[in-house]
Design a protein around this motif. Structure first.
Motif, PDB file in Angstrom:
ATOM      1  N   ALA A 124      -5.353   3.348   4.852  1.00 21.32           N
ATOM      2  CA  ALA A 124      -6.373   2.146   4.879  1.00 21.32           C
ATOM      3  C   ALA A 124      -5.812   0.953   5.582  1.00 21.32           C
ATOM      4  CB  ALA A 124      -6.887   1.852   3.518  1.00 21.32           C
ATOM      5  N   CYS A 125      -4.479   0.752   5.445  1.00 22.79           N
ATOM      6  CA  CYS A 125      -3.879  -0.261   5.953  1.00 22.79           C
ATOM      7  C   CYS A 125      -3.427  -0.362   7.434  1.00 22.79           C
ATOM      8  CB  CYS A 125      -2.738  -1.021   4.948  1.00 22.79           C
ATOM      9  SG  CYS A 125      -1.348   0.342   4.590  1.00 22.79           S
ATOM     10  N   GLY A 126      -2.994   0.771   7.616  1.00 24.59           N
ATOM     11  CA  GLY A 126      -2.487   0.994   9.109  1.00 24.59           C
ATOM     12  C   GLY A 126      -1.197   0.370   9.102  1.00 24.59           C
ATOM     13  N   SER A 127      -0.602   0.003   8.346  1.00 30.54           N
ATOM     14  CA  SER A 127       0.895  -0.530   8.425  1.00 30.54           C
ATOM     15  C   SER A 127       1.794   0.412   7.847  1.00 30.54           C
ATOM     16  CB  SER A 127       1.139  -1.726   8.214  1.00 30.54           C
ATOM     17  OG  SER A 127       0.694  -1.946   6.877  1.00 30.54           O
ATOM     18  N   CYS A 128       1.452   1.713   7.457  1.00 31.62           N
ATOM     19  CA  CYS A 128       2.439   2.476   6.674  1.00 31.62           C
ATOM     20  C   CYS A 128       4.002   2.794   7.250  1.00 31.62           C
ATOM     21  CB  CYS A 128       1.971   3.897   6.671  1.00 31.62           C
ATOM     22  SG  CYS A 128       0.309   3.983   5.949  1.00 31.62           S
ATOM     23  N   TYR A 129       3.994   2.487   8.512  1.00 32.33           N
ATOM     24  CA  TYR A 129       5.242   2.903   9.387  1.00 32.33           C
ATOM     25  C   TYR A 129       6.421   1.625   9.010  1.00 32.33           C
ATOM     26  CZ  TYR A 129       3.745  -0.365  12.878  1.00 32.33           C
ATOM     27  OH  TYR A 129       3.261  -1.501  13.587  1.00 32.33           O
ATOM     28  N   LEU A 130       5.795   0.473   8.518  1.00 35.27           N
ATOM     29  CA  LEU A 130       6.452  -0.628   8.342  1.00 35.27           C
ATOM     30  C   LEU A 130       7.408  -0.560   7.246  1.00 35.27           C
ATOM     31  CD1 LEU A 130       4.297  -3.521   9.583  1.00 35.27           C
ATOM     32  CD2 LEU A 130       6.151  -2.565  10.818  1.00 35.27           C
ATOM     33  N   GLY A 131       7.309   0.183   6.345  1.00 36.90           N
ATOM     34  CA  GLY A 131       7.838   0.413   5.196  1.00 36.90           C
ATOM     35  C   GLY A 131       7.007  -0.104   3.866  1.00 36.90           C
ATOM     36  N   ASP A 132       7.597   0.115   2.557  1.00 34.45           N
ATOM     37  CA  ASP A 132       7.101  -0.301   1.332  1.00 34.45           C
ATOM     38  C   ASP A 132       6.381  -1.672   1.195  1.00 34.45           C
ATOM     39  OD1 ASP A 132       6.990   2.169   0.344  1.00 34.45           O
ATOM     40  OD2 ASP A 132       8.546   2.112  -1.071  1.00 34.45           O
ATOM     41  N   ALA A 133       7.152  -2.689   1.702  1.00 33.72           N
ATOM     42  CA  ALA A 133       6.759  -3.993   1.662  1.00 33.72           C
ATOM     43  C   ALA A 133       5.239  -4.277   2.473  1.00 33.72           C
ATOM     44  CB  ALA A 133       7.988  -5.060   2.207  1.00 33.72           C
ATOM     45  N   PHE A 134       4.982  -3.415   3.245  1.00 33.83           N
ATOM     46  CA  PHE A 134       3.718  -3.832   4.105  1.00 33.83           C
ATOM     47  C   PHE A 134       2.466  -2.770   3.753  1.00 33.83           C
ATOM     48  CE2 PHE A 134       7.528  -5.168   6.421  1.00 33.83           C
ATOM     49  CZ  PHE A 134       6.984  -6.561   6.776  1.00 33.83           C
ATOM     50  N   CYS A 136      -0.330  -0.601   1.369  1.00 33.15           N
ATOM     51  CA  CYS A 136      -1.145  -0.690   0.230  1.00 33.15           C
ATOM     52  C   CYS A 136      -0.809   0.081  -0.925  1.00 33.15           C
ATOM     53  CB  CYS A 136      -2.494  -0.635   0.969  1.00 33.15           C
ATOM     54  SG  CYS A 136      -2.920   1.073   1.394  1.00 33.15           S
ATOM     55  N   ALA A 137      -1.617  -0.191  -2.060  1.00 34.73           N
ATOM     56  CA  ALA A 137      -1.215   0.333  -3.243  1.00 34.73           C
ATOM     57  C   ALA A 137      -1.804   1.764  -3.195  1.00 34.73           C
ATOM     58  CB  ALA A 137      -1.960  -0.309  -4.404  1.00 34.73           C
ATOM     59  N   SER A 138      -2.593   2.231  -2.259  1.00 31.51           N
ATOM     60  CA  SER A 138      -2.961   3.647  -2.390  1.00 31.51           C
ATOM     61  C   SER A 138      -2.502   4.393  -1.118  1.00 31.51           C
ATOM     62  CB  SER A 138      -4.513   3.715  -2.314  1.00 31.51           C
ATOM     63  OG  SER A 138      -5.094   2.981  -0.878  1.00 31.51           O
ATOM     64  N   CYS A 139      -1.377   4.088  -0.463  1.00 30.32           N
ATOM     65  CA  CYS A 139      -0.973   4.362   0.663  1.00 30.32           C
ATOM     66  C   CYS A 139      -0.195   5.731   0.375  1.00 30.32           C
ATOM     67  CB  CYS A 139       0.109   3.351   1.146  1.00 30.32           C
ATOM     68  SG  CYS A 139       0.883   3.857   2.619  1.00 30.32           S
ATOM     69  N   PRO A 140      -0.403   6.812   1.001  1.00 27.88           N
ATOM     70  CA  PRO A 140       0.223   8.121   1.086  1.00 27.88           C
ATOM     71  C   PRO A 140       1.670   8.077   1.273  1.00 27.88           C
ATOM     72  CG  PRO A 140      -1.136   8.125   2.918  1.00 27.88           C
ATOM     73  CD  PRO A 140      -1.334   6.966   2.142  1.00 27.88           C
ATOM     74  N   TYR A 141       2.248   6.982   1.889  1.00 30.74           N
ATOM     75  CA  TYR A 141       3.516   7.031   2.228  1.00 30.74           C
ATOM     76  C   TYR A 141       4.319   6.189   1.334  1.00 30.74           C
ATOM     77  CZ  TYR A 141       2.207   9.357   6.560  1.00 30.74           C
ATOM     78  OH  TYR A 141       1.787  10.043   7.607  1.00 30.74           O
ATOM     79  N   LEU A 142       3.856   5.683   0.232  1.00 32.90           N
ATOM     80  CA  LEU A 142       4.475   4.855  -0.699  1.00 32.90           C
ATOM     81  C   LEU A 142       5.764   5.465  -1.331  1.00 32.90           C
ATOM     82  CD1 LEU A 142       3.774   2.049  -1.554  1.00 32.90           C
ATOM     83  CD2 LEU A 142       2.763   3.055  -3.652  1.00 32.90           C
ATOM     84  N   GLY A 143       6.773   4.864  -1.237  1.00 31.26           N
ATOM     85  CA  GLY A 143       8.255   5.433  -1.624  1.00 31.26           C
ATOM     86  C   GLY A 143       9.108   6.209  -0.504  1.00 31.26           C
ATOM     87  N   MET A 144       8.375   6.387   0.546  1.00 27.76           N
ATOM     88  CA  MET A 144       9.318   6.838   1.410  1.00 27.76           C
ATOM     89  C   MET A 144       9.657   5.993   2.407  1.00 27.76           C
ATOM     90  SD  MET A 144       6.540   9.737   2.663  1.00 27.76           S
ATOM     91  CE  MET A 144       6.131  11.218   1.600  1.00 27.76           C
TER      92      MET A 144
END
Length: 159
Positions: A124-134, A136-144
């Motif tokens: 939903a946020c579209g900023s997954c590639y930047l890292g955990d600091a950027f 959202c809470a429901s990001c599928p890449y959280l922790g990677m």
């Protein structure tokens, strides 16, 4: 050098020698003149040890302790918590009674059975590639770890 011995240095550079002696464990450094400095060695032998009294292995409660604040472990779980869930309540998934995906499966069990790859993950946020600091809470890449846009987020373990 014996414990509590006095060391006298003559014709030394006293500017930094006093601090060096303190750092190396000597005490009572005294600058007697421009070229003479004395210091006292530690009062223990190098490698000395002493016994430490063992702590009691069991805690003892005093008679004055308030035991009302303690929790009874038998009261933590109710009878409802101990009942196993009914398999009929699971309509779909590996825990269900039937080993078949439901018609409108959205849990991913249908893809798992068919062997098809999981659909591409969208955020939903579209900023997954930047890292955990950027992320959202429901990001599928959280922790990677962070990755480049368009690359797959996999960790390469090559030597």
């Amino acid at each position: 050098m014996k414990p509590s011995a006095t060391l006298a240095i003559i014709n030394g550079n006293n500017d930094s020698l006093s601090a060096d002696l303190l750092i190396n464990g000597f005490s009572d450094t005294q600058v007697l003149s421009r070229t003479v400095i004395t210091a006292k060695s530690p009062s223990f032998v190098l490698g000395a040890s002493s016994a430490i009294k063992a702590a009691p292995k069991v805690w003892k409660l005093d008679a004055d302790d308030d035991l009302e604040d303690l929790i009874d472990p038998d009261e933590l779980l109710t009878e409802e918590d101990k009942v196993l869930p009914d398999k009929k309540s699971y309509a779909c998934g590996p825990k269900s009674e039937k080993k078949k995906a439901c018609k409108n499966c959205n849990c991913g069990f249908a893809e798992e059975i068919s062997g098809a790859p999981a659909p591409a993950v969208k955020s939903a946020c579209g900023s997954c590639y930047l890292g955990d600091a950027f992320r959202c809470a429901s990001c599928p890449y959280l922790g990677m770890p962070a990755f480049q846009p368009g690359d797959s987020n996999t960790v390469k373990l090559a030597l």
